[in-house]
Design a protein around this motif. Structure first.
Motif, PDB file in Angstrom:
ATOM      1  N   THR A  33       0.831  -1.218   0.000  1.00 15.71           N
ATOM      2  CA  THR A  33       0.000   0.000   0.000  1.00 15.71           C
ATOM      3  C   THR A  33       0.862   1.263   0.000  1.00 15.71           C
ATOM      4  O   THR A  33       0.599   2.210  -0.757  1.00 15.71           O
ATOM      5  CB  THR A  33      -0.919   0.007   1.239  1.00 15.71           C
TER       6      THR A  33
ATOM      7  N   SER B  88      -6.133   4.009   4.672  1.00 11.62           N
ATOM      8  CA  SER B  88      -7.578   3.818   4.798  1.00 11.62           C
ATOM      9  C   SER B  88      -8.344   4.664   3.779  1.00 11.62           C
ATOM     10  O   SER B  88      -9.415   4.262   3.316  1.00 11.62           O
ATOM     11  CB  SER B  88      -8.047   4.108   6.223  1.00 11.62           C
TER      12      SER B  88
ATOM     13  N   ALA C  68      -8.142   2.507   0.734  1.00 14.68           N
ATOM     14  CA  ALA C  68      -8.979   1.307   0.877  1.00 14.68           C
ATOM     15  C   ALA C  68     -10.442   1.675   0.726  1.00 14.68           C
ATOM     16  O   ALA C  68     -11.210   0.977   0.047  1.00 14.68           O
ATOM     17  CB  ALA C  68      -8.716   0.653   2.231  1.00 14.68           C
TER      18      ALA C  68
ATOM     19  N   LYS D  79     -12.938   0.272  -2.198  1.00 11.92           N
ATOM     20  CA  LYS D  79     -13.838  -0.767  -1.674  1.00 11.92           C
ATOM     21  C   LYS D  79     -15.032  -1.016  -2.595  1.00 11.92           C
ATOM     22  O   LYS D  79     -15.351  -2.158  -2.920  1.00 11.92           O
ATOM     23  CB  LYS D  79     -14.329  -0.360  -0.287  1.00 11.92           C
TER      24      LYS D  79
ATOM     25  N   GLY E  45     -14.927  -3.221  -5.375  1.00 12.88           N
ATOM     26  CA  GLY E  45     -14.718  -4.622  -5.020  1.00 12.88           C
ATOM     27  C   GLY E  45     -13.252  -4.962  -4.820  1.00 12.88           C
ATOM     28  O   GLY E  45     -12.898  -6.144  -4.732  1.00 12.88           O
ATOM     29  N   VAL E  46     -12.408  -3.952  -4.737  1.00 12.93           N
ATOM     30  CA  VAL E  46     -10.984  -4.225  -4.550  1.00 12.93           C
ATOM     31  C   VAL E  46     -10.624  -3.951  -3.096  1.00 12.93           C
ATOM     32  O   VAL E  46     -10.866  -2.863  -2.586  1.00 12.93           O
ATOM     33  CB  VAL E  46     -10.126  -3.318  -5.472  1.00 12.93           C
ATOM     34  N   GLU E  47     -10.056  -4.985  -2.462  1.00  4.62           N
ATOM     35  CA  GLU E  47      -9.707  -4.824  -1.058  1.00  4.62           C
ATOM     36  C   GLU E  47      -8.228  -5.080  -0.870  1.00  4.62           C
ATOM     37  O   GLU E  47      -7.628  -5.858  -1.624  1.00  4.62           O
ATOM     38  CB  GLU E  47     -10.496  -5.815  -0.220  1.00  4.62           C
ATOM     39  N   PRO E  48      -7.604  -4.446   0.123  1.00  2.00           N
ATOM     40  CA  PRO E  48      -6.191  -4.723   0.350  1.00  2.00           C
ATOM     41  C   PRO E  48      -5.979  -6.168   0.799  1.00  2.00           C
ATOM     42  O   PRO E  48      -6.854  -6.743   1.446  1.00  2.00           O
ATOM     43  CB  PRO E  48      -5.807  -3.734   1.456  1.00  2.00           C
ATOM     44  N   THR E  49      -4.890  -6.730   0.413  1.00  2.00           N
ATOM     45  CA  THR E  49      -4.606  -8.119   0.756  1.00  2.00           C
ATOM     46  C   THR E  49      -3.102  -8.260   1.019  1.00  2.00           C
ATOM     47  O   THR E  49      -2.343  -7.306   0.803  1.00  2.00           O
ATOM     48  CB  THR E  49      -5.059  -9.042  -0.405  1.00  2.00           C
TER      49      THR E  49
ATOM     50  N   GLN F 141       0.397  -5.586   3.645  1.00  2.40           N
ATOM     51  CA  GLN F 141      -0.874  -5.215   3.000  1.00  2.40           C
ATOM     52  C   GLN F 141      -0.600  -4.449   1.705  1.00  2.40           C
ATOM     53  O   GLN F 141       0.294  -3.587   1.662  1.00  2.40           O
ATOM     54  CB  GLN F 141      -1.661  -4.289   3.920  1.00  2.40           C
TER      55      GLN F 141
ATOM     56  N   TYR G 155      -1.966  -4.233  -2.842  1.00  2.00           N
ATOM     57  CA  TYR G 155      -2.981  -4.485  -3.869  1.00  2.00           C
ATOM     58  C   TYR G 155      -2.403  -5.345  -4.980  1.00  2.00           C
ATOM     59  O   TYR G 155      -1.249  -5.128  -5.407  1.00  2.00           O
ATOM     60  CB  TYR G 155      -3.491  -3.152  -4.432  1.00  2.00           C
TER      61      TYR G 155
END
Ligand SMILES: Nc1ncnc2c1ncn2[C@@H]1O[C@H](COP(=O)(O)OP(=O)(O)OP(=O)(O)O)[C@@H](O)[C@H]1O
Length: 731
Positions: free
Chosen positions: A662, A683, A686, A690, A693-697, A712, A714
């Motif tokens: 991130t 945040s 994020a 959101k 449909g894309v969330e941090p991973t 964390q 993308y």
């Protein structure tokens, strides 16, 4: 993704008025503490502020019959226990007039009601008088012949007690003798009186006989009336002139299940007139609390036999079980609207509470917007635009406020604000959307920047880590109060491409913006949880709910649990335009008041026009006219969405890797578009991604220090997939 710079002509819609301008956060702010302190500008502006800003015009905190100022040791609950020495209706001129008006209506109505029924009463009395004569004769007979003592004498016979019998008989004979004599003397004197009158005043004989007949008919008629058919009924009074009595109040509370007949409510003070209605201060039985009474408004109205719209129940601060029940004579919300006092003001200090409307008892309702944001919601045509324009127009009248106005509906209701707004957009065409997103990104970046700069300022300049009036008016600091007003905000939030980002940015602004001087005013006719999720609504500290269709919609605006607390905007009437429940849910003064049913002031489009002219003149005089209002050429740089920017950033920084951390993505975004992404946090990003449909991973990648780590971030695949899904959706 970069698109060419647009001209104002590009931004004109065929049908909608859609004007956009650049967001000119141009002045170079200073963070140098010494410079700020020593700055002549600061001193100059501070002094100017004190002289020029009107801050005394509308602050009228002492509303209605409240106790005067008391020494500190008497403040708090004890202060509220003290009853006013002079009753409220005598102390206040308006109340006195209202009470006199009510008393006149009451007496006048009652007198006229009975006057027209005199012939009916005469007939009823005449019809009942034979029965009355019969009852009178029977009563006289029982008295004269002492028939009541018959049972007693009989008991002495039954008990074979001759001495007691003889004593009683003697006593009865004496009674009868005396009573017959009294009767005979009375009859004789009456006849003698008549004879004397006949002989001495023959002319008056007719009058005397007439009055004798009249009095006899009244007396015998009343004596002969039937219990179930009273001759004179209470005047059938409209609510306007009827009295609120303790019996009726107790009946209502028993009927509503708030007390029992053997443990009824008690009265903390006598029921009295207040304003255009009756006030009863009622103590519920121990264990019951005011919120229960507030929730039973309809049942109480039924018990009082009045329309629920005339019943107002407020908790009293003295005790949890004490409520103030106010029953108005008339439907107060159907009265002629009152023009906003703002319309007559030359200037307004936005740091002061804004006059917003009147409550049921005609007391002023003030809306403090500093450190807060406002959400206005209702079904169409209830007065959302008019209500949201009140605080926005107040901002227009304060030359130190930077105003940004967007109108999702695209009609001309907000066009007057073009004269003062730094940025103005109407409708939801691409250009307006892009301007809004640009504006919001820059606001978020500026907000974060303000916090960083505030942290470096000396404590005497920035004592509480938040903006002060002096700071906000200091040109060098460049942290003016900034008001962003968006009508029909759902149209922007539902936009397929930018909606998610708008939501994330508005949420960020609403969450932390107020302390940095950013205030939002959002209005919507679609107050459902999907359009305005809790994440945003929860951050808007002031809420105004006018008529909605369901209690759930009311809760969406006012906050979960407000229905249970007795606040339900679905109960408001459609005919009551501009009426709603105003609730503060943060730590503002508004929150302390609880939910207030408020009839907003009327601020017509013509008034708004005049106020914007004044605001423009004030800004021009102080050199504070900016953006479109200053005639600056709109330089709207179209931006592409944050999703596209993140895709580009990943391409640039990830190389062959599947994704990037991130902080690496944020650094790249800030490089690409510092004007948008400077100050963004993990945040913020994020939140913006959101809804795509894309969330941090967890991503295996290289840190800025060159180490390989799992953090964390993308993944490129996820971002590309979201881009394709969005294109499919748009088709
Ligand atoms: N405070 C008020 N007192 C009396 N009437 C009012 C008040 N506020 C608004 N109205 C009336 O209500 C009408 C509708 O107001 P407004 O346009 O603000 O509604 P709206 O909810 O924004 O409607 P829409 O959803 O169609 O935009 C106005 O034309 C005005 O006459």
């Amino acid at each position: 993704m970069s698109r060419p710079t647009q001209t104002p002509d590009d931004l004109n819609d065929n049908t909608e008025v859609s004007n956009v301008v650049a967001f000119p956060i141009t002045a170079e702010p200073t963070t140098d503490a010494d410079e700020v302190e020593d700055s002549g500008a600061l001193v100059e502006i501070d002094q100017a502020d004190e002289v020029e800003v009107l801050d005394g015009e509308i602050v009228d905190e002492d509303e209605g019959p409240r106790a005067g100022t008391l020494p500190a040791e008497l403040a708090g609950p004890a202060r509220r226990e003290l009853l006013p020495i002079i009753p409220a209706w005598l102390a206040d001129r308006d109340q006195f007039e209202a009470t006199v008006r009510w008393a006149w209506t009451y007496c006048h109505h009652t007198a006229r009601y009975h006057a027209v029924r005199v012939p009916l009463y005469t007939l009823k009395l005449t019809a009942a008088s034979p029965r009355g004569i019969g009852r009178a004769v029977m009563t006289w007979q029982r008295w004269a012949f002492d028939t009541e003592s018959r049972a007693l004498r009989q008991s002495t016979i039954d008990a074979a007690d001759p001495s007691a019998y003889l004593a009683l008989s003697r006593q009865r004979d004496n009674h009868v003798r005396l009573r017959l004599r009294v009767s005979a003397v009375t009859a004789f004197l009456s006849a003698l009186g008549l004879g004397v009158v006949w002989l001495m005043y023959p002319d008056a004989m007719q009058t005397v006989l007439m009055w004798t007949v009249v009095v006899s008919i009244i007396a015998f008629g009343l004596l002969g009336r039937r219990e179930d058919k009273p001759i004179v009924k209470a005047a059938v009074l409209g609510q306007q002139a009827s009295k609120l009595t303790p019996d009726v109040v107790v009946r209502a509370f028993v009927g509503a299940g708030l007390c029992k007949e053997d443990t009824p409510v008690t009265f903390a003070q006598p029921i009295q007139r207040e304003g255009r209605g009756w006030l009863a201060v009622v103590d519920l039985p121990y264990g019951r609390h005011a919120a229960q009474a507030v929730g039973k408004r309809d049942s109480l109205a039924s018990g009082l036999n009045v329309n629920p719209i005339t019943v107002f129940i407020d908790p009293d601060q003295v005790s949890a079980r004490r409520v103030r029940l106010w029953v108005s004579d008339v439907d107060v919300f159907a009265q002629k609207p009152v023009t906003s006092p703002l319309a007559a003001m030359e200037e307004f200090d936005f740091w002061q509470p804004i006059p917003f409307g009147l409550d049921a008892r005609d007391r002023k309702v003030m809306l403090p917007l500093i450190w807060s944001s406002l959400l206005v919601g209702a079904i169409p045509r209830m007065g959302k635009t008019f209500s949201a324009r009140i605080p926005t127009a107040a901002a227009a009248l304060d030359p130190y406020v930077e105003l940004f106005v967007f109108n999702g509906k695209g009609d001309g209701a907000w066009r007057a604000f073009e004269k003062v707004a730094v940025a103005y957009g109407a409708g939801v065409r691409d250009q307006v959307m892009e301007l809004l997103v640009t504006t919001l990104r820059r606001m978020v970046a500026d907000m974060n920047d303000r916090f960083e700069r505030m942290a470096k300022l000396p404590v005497d300049v920035c004592p509480e880590a938040k903006l002060t009036p002096a700071m906000a008016r200091n040109k060098r600091l460049n942290m003016p109060l900034t008001v962003l007003s968006i009508d029909e905000v759902q149209r922007y939030l539902e936009h397929p491409e930018y909606g998610a980002e708008v939501l994330a940015l508005l949420t960020d602004l609403a969450k932390v913006g107020p302390a940095a001087g950013y205030m939002l005013i959002l209005a919507t006719q679609k107050p459902d949880g999907k359009v305005i999720p809790d994440s945003l609504r929860g951050q808007l500290g002031s809420r105004f709910a006018m008529k909605v269709m369901t209690w759930q919609a009311s809760d969406t605006i006012l906050g979960a649990g407000s229905y249970q607390a007795g606040m339900d905007a679905s109960k408001l009437s459609r005919s009551h335009k501009g009426v709603g429940i105003l609730l503060g849910s943060d730590d503002s003064e508004l929150a302390e008041q609880g939910g207030q049913i408020t009839r907003t002031h009327l601020l017509s489009s013509a008034d708004v026009e005049v106020m914007c002219d004044r605001g423009r003149a004030l800004r021009s005089a102080l050199g504070l006219l900016k953006g479109m209002a200053a005639g600056e050429t709109p330089t709207v740089e179209t931006t592409g969405s944050v999703l596209d920017d993140v895709a580009n950033a990943l391409t640039a920084v990830a190389g062959n890797a599947a994704g990037a951390h991130t902080e690496v993505v944020l650094a790249r975004l800030a490089e690409m578009r510092p004007e948008f992404y400077d100050g963004w946090t993990g945040s913020t990003l994020a939140g913006a991604l959101k809804a795509y449909g894309v969330e941090p991973t967890q991503v295996w990648g290289t840190t800025p220090e060159g180490e390989k780590k799992n953090r964390q971030g993308y993944k490129r695949d996820a971002v590309v997939a979201a881009q394709s899904a969005r294109i499919d959706h748009a088709r």
